[in-house]
Motif scaffolding. Structure first.
Motif: not given
Length: 265
Positions: A19-47
């Motif tokens: 999960l991408p975080m800011f001060d212990k707060q997730p920056l994306i919605k994740f509850a009950d969702k599949p884990a991010l793939t490595p490619d999805e992680v890269r895209k999230v960190w671009e944002k």
């Protein structure tokens, strides 16, 4: 602040839910969702290029040991005095930004794992699939999470999982069915009963927690005491709220009570 995308991708490649975080707060919605793939992680960190990293407790769990200075209870002493300390076999550990310690274990595939907030004074077990913990080399308020060793993550014994899952209030043999008082419940009696009976079914736990905390604060219970009572009620709930949801709801009710009393938060 560093860009941690390479660390985040490496964790994802190891099968962890990042999960991408800011001060212990997730920056994306994740509850009950599949884990991010490595490619999805890269895209999230671009944002969010300067996001910190957390790991969801999906296939792993953490024993979270707090310091007395940071959280009011000495978790290190609790662990040191624990009668079954030998079951806490060596595994990957990190130091938290507040000076605490976290022991990271794999969940067992042959038995259910429940989290236990308030397992011991100053010690929480985070294991809900929608819970998470910050991970090295993330930072918070200028302080860094650091690895304490380079041990592999291991799987603990069944005995430890059973001890973690055991509720702190055991069933009594006392026959209370011989006594019955009025069927009329007061708001205060319902507060007391929530401590033992928990917060109810899955769909209404947040509202039940908010009502419980609000009722305590309205009756001038100190915030620290209300927090401990709320933790007990959550712990006695069959499917307890993840710690992040618990903390968010509790803080919201404290702020609401401050406003009710004429404060400005």
């Amino acid at each position: 602040m560093k860009n941690l995308v390479n660390y985040a991708v490496a964790y994802a490649e190891k099968g962890l839910s990042v999960l991408p975080m800011f001060d212990k707060q997730p920056l994306i919605k994740f509850a009950d969702k599949p884990a991010l793939t490595p490619d999805e992680v890269r895209k999230v960190w671009e944002k969010f290029p300067y996001a910190q990293i957390a790991i969801r407790t999906v296939n792993i769990f953490v024993i979270d040991i707090d310091t007395k200075e940071a959280h009011g209870h000495d978790g290190f002493r609790s662990i040191d005095e624990y009668a079954h300390k030998d079951l806490l076999i060596p595994t990957l550990e990190q130091e938290t930004a507040s000076g605490g310690r976290q022991m990271i274990y794999f969940k067992r595939s042959d038995m259910d794992m429940t989290q236990h907030i308030g397992w011991m004074p100053g010690v929480d077990v985070k294991a809900h699939v929608n819970n998470y913990f910050m991970i090295a080399p993330s930072e918070r308020k200028g302080k860094q999470y650091k690895w304490l060793n380079h041990n592999p993550i291991v799987t603990p014994s069944k005995e430890l999982i059973e001890l973690i899952s055991k509720k702190t209030i055991s069933q009594s043999s006392y026959n209370h069915s011989n006594y019955k008082f009025s069927d009329e419940k007061t708001a205060t009696s319902e507060l007391f009963e929530s401590i033992v009976n928990g917060l109810g079914e899955t769909g209404g736990r947040n509202n039940a927690l908010a009502s419980f905390v609000g009722g305590l604060l309205f009756r001038n219970v100190e915030v620290k005491t209300a927090y401990e009572l709320a933790k007990q009620a959550n712990n006695n709930t069959p499917k307890s709220l993840p710690s992040n949801e618990f903390e968010k709801t509790f803080e919201s009710m404290v702020k609401k009570e401050i406003r009710r009393r004429g404060g400005n938060k």
